[in-house]
Scaffold this active site. Structure first.
Site, PDB file in Angstrom:
ATOM      1  NE  ARG A  37      -7.110   0.259  10.208  1.00 40.32           N
ATOM      2  CZ  ARG A  37      -5.869   0.274   9.713  1.00 40.32           C
ATOM      3  NH1 ARG A  37      -5.254   1.425   9.514  1.00 40.32           N
ATOM      4  NH2 ARG A  37      -5.254  -0.844   9.433  1.00 40.32           N
ATOM      5  CE1 TYR A  95      11.919  30.598   4.898  1.00 42.32           C
ATOM      6  CE2 TYR A  95      12.277  28.232   4.732  1.00 42.32           C
ATOM      7  CZ  TYR A  95      11.974  29.447   4.136  1.00 42.32           C
ATOM      8  OH  TYR A  95      11.740  29.497   2.795  1.00 42.32           O
ATOM      9  CE  LYS A 120      -0.290  -0.307   5.051  1.00 41.74           C
ATOM     10  NZ  LYS A 120      -1.064  -0.896   6.152  1.00 41.74           N
ATOM     11  CG  MET A 163       9.124  22.400   0.232  1.00 37.82           C
ATOM     12  SD  MET A 163       8.029  23.416  -0.791  1.00 37.82           S
ATOM     13  CE  MET A 163       6.964  24.158   0.414  1.00 37.82           C
TER      14      MET A 163
HETATM   15  C1  LIG Z   1      -0.275  -1.910   6.804  1.00 34.99           C
HETATM   16  C2  LIG Z   1      -0.847  -3.207   7.203  1.00 34.99           C
HETATM   17  C3  LIG Z   1      -0.029  -4.331   7.367  1.00 34.99           C
HETATM   18  C4  LIG Z   1       1.473  -4.273   7.308  1.00 34.99           C
HETATM   19  O1  LIG Z   1       1.971  -3.742   8.511  1.00 34.99           O
HETATM   20  P1  LIG Z   1       3.543  -3.617   8.788  1.00 34.99           P
HETATM   21  O2  LIG Z   1       3.596  -3.156  10.183  1.00 34.99           O
HETATM   22  O3  LIG Z   1       4.044  -2.619   7.814  1.00 34.99           O
HETATM   23  O4  LIG Z   1       4.130  -4.949   8.587  1.00 34.99           O
HETATM   24  C5  LIG Z   1      -0.649  -5.546   7.617  1.00 34.99           C
HETATM   25  N1  LIG Z   1      -1.993  -5.631   7.716  1.00 34.99           N
HETATM   26  C6  LIG Z   1      -2.799  -4.565   7.589  1.00 34.99           C
HETATM   27  C7  LIG Z   1      -4.277  -4.728   7.719  1.00 34.99           C
HETATM   28  C8  LIG Z   1      -2.267  -3.311   7.335  1.00 34.99           C
HETATM   29  O5  LIG Z   1      -3.073  -2.251   7.228  1.00 34.99           O
END
Ligand SMILES: *Cc1c(COP(=O)(O)O)cnc(C)c1O
Length: 379
Positions: free
Chosen positions: A140, A269, A40, A317
């Site tokens: 979640r 800055y 992701k 930046m």
């Molecule tokens: C992001 C995520 C992972 C991976 O987590 P890591 O800590 O990066 O290994 C696994 N399962 C779900 C549902 C996630 O959202």
């Protein structure tokens, strides 16, 4: 997106061999062959298409993304392996997910109905594959154990249209120093699996473990592990030290200018830092847009010739100002325009990891990796 013309000497190097090494290290450590590689957020900033192609060739079972559009991008990159959508499908996009053979997670009866409708509309025979998400305490995505009977009923009435391939959960505290809550979540997950089994649902894939859980909790590995961060060679708090993981990303730039400034001069800055000696500073074209967070101001260091040098004043930046006075003072070889500056990576025995940057900035390595913007070319 990255510009097509790249002039600035700031690049993120993705070490594909490290990805393969880390995949195999996790397989060995957990004794699990099946790895659902989490890609992701553009593979945590490593370039999801490229990472996925490489890991597909190295034996990953499949890929997990957050969004339907991320899954579509993998299909467009020629990835044919299973793609799990960890954020589920937003209503109205079930057809898009189905035609791309994406496998969404599901936790509500309405989601099942919408996916089943998409399958019927398509006129195709193969059911929508899904993974059932159980909320064991992350609060979640997921169904609470109490909500499972209704969900299972809904699945039974859509059998043939929607097929449960996996049952999964996600841990809230697996990478915390005190992760005793993981055991609590595992007990709740066991209860959920029991409810599924009693209703005749025995999924072919049970999975729960993100990187930290996969490394720390053999009992959480089930049929398949689901690592993201560790695949990229990063863990928090030394959790992965025993595995010999290799960081997959390094971030480098080059000195773009050298300036000599007298003692008493304030730098950058907000004039946060005042030079206490006549100084030589290097202007390095990397800033918070490139992944060095502004909040690391006052703590950040970079490597030049394998030595650590402090970043002076506020991180801007596009540019940092690095104190290289000591290179001059040592009498030898002063810093030169064009010299390499390592923001993340190893030179000789010295190393700066995204864990270090996260510590300086008071955040987690995930956020640091995701903030290496697309204007930094991946090489
Ligand atoms: C992001 C995520 C992972 C991976 O987590 P890591 O800590 O990066 O290994 C696994 N399962 C779900 C549902 C996630 O959202």
């Amino acid at each position: 997106m990255g510009a097509r013309v790249s002039v600035r000497p700031t690049t993120a190097e993705v070490h594909e061999d490290a990805l393969v090494h880390n995949l195999q290290a996790l397989q060995r450590w957990t004794g699990r062959e099946k790895v659902l590689a989490v890609v992701k957020a553009d593979a945590y900033g490593h370039d999801a298409q490229r990472v996925s192609r490489r890991l597909a060739g190295a034996g990953a079972w499949g890929f997990a993304v957050s969004l339907v559009e991320e899954g579509v991008a993998l299909r467009e990159a020629g990835i044919d392996l299973p793609v799990i959508v960890l954020g589920g499908v937003y209503p109205g996009y079930e057809d898009l997910a189905y035609v791309h053979r994406l496998v969404p997670i599901v936790w509500e009866p309405q989601q099942i109905e919408r996916l089943a409708a998409a399958k019927r509309r398509s006129g195709r025979a193969n059911p929508v594959r899904i993974h059932l998400k159980i909320d064991t305490g992350m609060s979640r995505y997921g169904a609470l154990v109490d909500e499972l009977p209704v969900l299972l009923h809904s699945l039974r009435s859509e059998a043939g249209n929607v097929a449960v391939e996996g049952v999964m959960t996600h841990f809230a505290c697996a990478d915390e120093v005190d992760d005793s809550y993981t055991a609590t979540q595992l007990r709740t997950f066991a209860a959920a699996l029991g409810t599924c089994a009693a209703a005749g649902l025995v999924p072919s894939l049970v999975h729960a473990a993100n990187s930290a859980a996969a490394i720390r909790h053999p009992e959480a590995c089930f049929d398949m592990i689901r690592p993201g961060l560790a695949l990229y060679g990063v863990t928090q708090g030394g959790i992965g030290d025993a595995l010999g993981l290799r960081p997959a990303l390094s971030l480098r730039s080059r000195i773009a200018g050298i300036r000599r400034l007298p003692a008493g001069t304030a730098v950058s800055y907000a004039r946060l830092t005042t030079l206490t000696r006549d100084s030589v500073v290097a202007l390095v074209p990397v800033g918070y847009e490139d992944g060095l967070p502004r909040r690391a101001t006052g703590k950040a260091e970079v490597l030049i010739r394998g030595r650590r040098f402090p970043v002076l004043g506020a991180i801007t930046m596009d540019t940092i100002i690095v104190d290289v006075t000591d290179l001059d003072a040592s009498g030898g070889d002063p810093a030169r325009v064009g010299e390499e500056v390592v923001v993340v990576g190893r030179v000789g025995g010295e190393q700066i990891g995204v864990e270090d940057i996260a510590r300086w900035a008071g955040t987690i390595p995930y956020e640091v990796l995701c903030n290496v913007s697309r204007r930094v070319p991946r090489t």
